[in-house]
Write a protein that holds these residues in place. Sequence first.
Motif, short mmCIF file in Angstrom:
data_model
loop_
_atom_site.label_atom_id
_atom_site.label_comp_id
_atom_site.label_asym_id
_atom_site.label_seq_id
_atom_site.Cartn_x
_atom_site.Cartn_y
_atom_site.Cartn_z
N PHE A 135 0.93 -1.19 0.24
CA PHE A 135 0.35 0.03 0.32
C PHE A 135 0.48 1.24 0.30
N ARG A 182 -5.11 1.43 2.76
CA ARG A 182 -5.23 0.63 2.65
C ARG A 182 -6.45 0.12 2.28
N TYR A 198 -8.62 -1.66 -1.43
CA TYR A 198 -8.51 -3.14 -1.99
C TYR A 198 -9.41 -2.52 -4.00
N ALA A 252 -3.83 -4.63 -3.57
CA ALA A 252 -3.78 -3.63 -3.37
C ALA A 252 -3.88 -2.37 -4.24
N ASP A 277 -13.12 0.96 2.35
CA ASP A 277 -11.99 0.32 1.86
C ASP A 277 -11.91 -0.65 0.17
#
Length: 847
Positions: free
Chosen positions: A316, A343, A345, A373, A406
């Motif tokens: 990341f 972080r 994804y 990531a 995220d």
Amino acid sequence: MTAVGLATAATTGIVLSSGAQAQSASSIVVQGNRRIEADTVRSYFQTGPGEPLSAARVDEAIKAMYATGLFRDVRVSRQSGRLVVTVSENEVINRVVFEGNRRLKTEQLLNEIESRPRGTFSRPMVQSDTQRLYDVYRRTGRYDVEIVPKTITQPNGRIDLVFEINEGKKAGVRAINFVGNNAFGRQRLLDVMTTAETGLFSWLKSNDVYDADRLNADQEAIRRLYLRNGYVDMRVLSARADFDQAANSFTVTIEVEEGPQYRVGAVDVQSNIRDVDGATLRGAVKTASGSVYNVELVDKSLEDITLAVARRGYAFATVRPRGERDPSTLTVNLVYVVEEGPRVYVERINVRGNTRTQDRVIRREFDMAEGDAYNRVLVDRAERRLKNLGFFKNVRITTEPGSAADRVVVNVDVEDQPTGAFSVSGGYSTADGFIAEASVEERNFLGRGQFVRLGGTFGQRTRGVNFSFTEPFLMDYRLAGGFDVFWRHSNLSSYQPFASTSYGGTLRLGIPLNENFGVQLRYSAVAQKISIRDDQTNCRSAYGAPLLQFTDGSGNIHNFEAGDPRSTGMAGGVALYRDASGMPTTTNTGTLYTCLDDGETSVALRAINGRTRFISSVGYSLMYSNLDRAQNPSQGLYAELRQDFAGVGGDARYIRTTGEARYYHDLTNDWIAMFRVQGGHILGIGGQKTGGGQLDSIDQFFMGPELVRGFQTAGIGPRDNAVRNLLLMQGINRPGDAIGGTAYWGASAEVTFPFTFLPKDFGMRGALYADAGSVWGYNSIRSFNTGGGTLPVVLDGSDAHKIRSSVGVGLLWNSPFGPIRFDYSFVLSKARGDQTQAFRFSGGTRF
């Protein structure tokens, strides 16, 4: 036929009290419907138990009905306690017809509109379709196009939708003007633009029309050109396209503000990740102190640092450049800051718009997949790779929030473009004479990203066929695997005293080590046969002795070699000669020695005459390139080292090593300098039929204008002068045959420049050049037994390691028929036996 109106029918609402009762299905009367069931119409007005049918609810129902596109008019009224819904249904489109379209195909226009046969006719949709058609024609440069949609009524509620089109004339770009450019000339800026000016050859191109999207891309290309060359303050102030209605053309004016040129000052890597030392990442930095600032090297540094940190387990991590300008020293101090990023994804990668190219071909250009990531640097890298493929007209990558904070969704929007080509080429060169070639190639075979090419060649001195296939992602790895097969035949020529037939193939495996450096492994198997004409090999009694002459009683001159068993020596100054029957004669015409008069071929070549050789070799190439563009580069370095080992079976045993490096530099105002060095060496490793360590002559280097311009093909290097010396005694001056050398080197310097007094459309540039080089080191047979005696190879000084050099002028024409080049050279130095050629022309066509 009636024109489609621009206004929609008015609606009549009904006012209900707030205390109105819920409307039951039986109290809703539907009128005017023909294809649509009444219950379907009622469903829009029905309410839940105890829920009144308010005026707001009626308005919502009417809007919902219009939104379906099924109705042209909806009216609501109350009669005797009932709700009456009177509808007028839209017609069904029977067919869609285009009239007057000659420049654009009907299939192309159909793909642009939403109205479809068997679909419902909708006036707003037709209006939208008409606007789309206008946009399509304007993208092709036709701004005075007229499009009128009309309808023809058919039975049973059907209509024909007709678009009447008057295409008009193409509105070209009459001129492209630049304001504020000093560092780069007009021609250099035009070279990076896609938009071109209308000119003499406009009928052969389509990019000389105004397209707003294309002009936006051109502005970015110009900005990148400046940023690659240190102009960090550069701005495109405006890009204006003025349309002249009377002339039906555009004038494009691009105003730039260049600012000064900056160089790179101090360079550092600062890591804010505790376990990552910034000093250990310096090797991934491509920008060097003192060099001209180059934004592409900055981008490359970001990518390499990001990957280096990711390999250490920090997926990341983000890298951002921080540049501090110092106007007093005109330097930019660069700091690459490495931080632990959020972080986030990749939830999903959506590929959209690809109608031909398979999804996996697009997805494999990403260095990340779903679940990995997210990293913006890697996304930019993928976008650049997709654009460089050449498969797509447009590539755009965007992101949107995913299902959680995220998560991020990556959207890849592409537009496929044609990638196949059928070409017919023809031309003439002073080396190969007239030549023609036809080929079919596909760069995106079946949408799999594979390259396939089939070609054939036919000419005065050569003909052949070849087939190539390349898989750029072998076994889903970034490995370019492929093969080539060929057959080629070349005839006797002024520089090649033999005919040759070759056939074989090569297996290839390309391994990219990084964006600029790669290696290729290969295996080649080639069968080759040399054929020399009988009248070039018909001397059977030559012993290498001096050529003698005698005069018979009639005054005729006769030639023979001393040592011939049929000669009787000298008698009173008159040579006596025995004929084929053994009888002495003084009138023999000496036909036995016509091989000397018509040119005996070198014994170095006769040694392999008629023999089919099989060459089996393995090899590799190391290649480096940071050129700004593959075609007509102006900046950067290209270098290649090749080495092949013959002897994996077959008849040949050698190690051949060659290398080349070319450096391009944009001097000023489109004057581009090119420096080139090259060299090669071949070493026989023993075990060949010609003797330990010796080579077959044709395995050696035959060099000419590709090394030093001003010389013939195979005009430089060792020559067999045995026959030449004998002919000179008869007053015949014929050059000895080229027999190749074991080593060569060459160096060239060239400057190309535009002809500012000619329009860009002419595509002409001038060139000034200087070349130097040498070929030496003969290592093949020294003599050959003809069956009646042994003939020697006489180098006679032609193997000398002497520098050949020349200077010259050239004319380069990037014509609509293909690239054409004219060169006129002045040889400054040469070796004995070298063959010169002042003028050289080569060119071809593709259509």
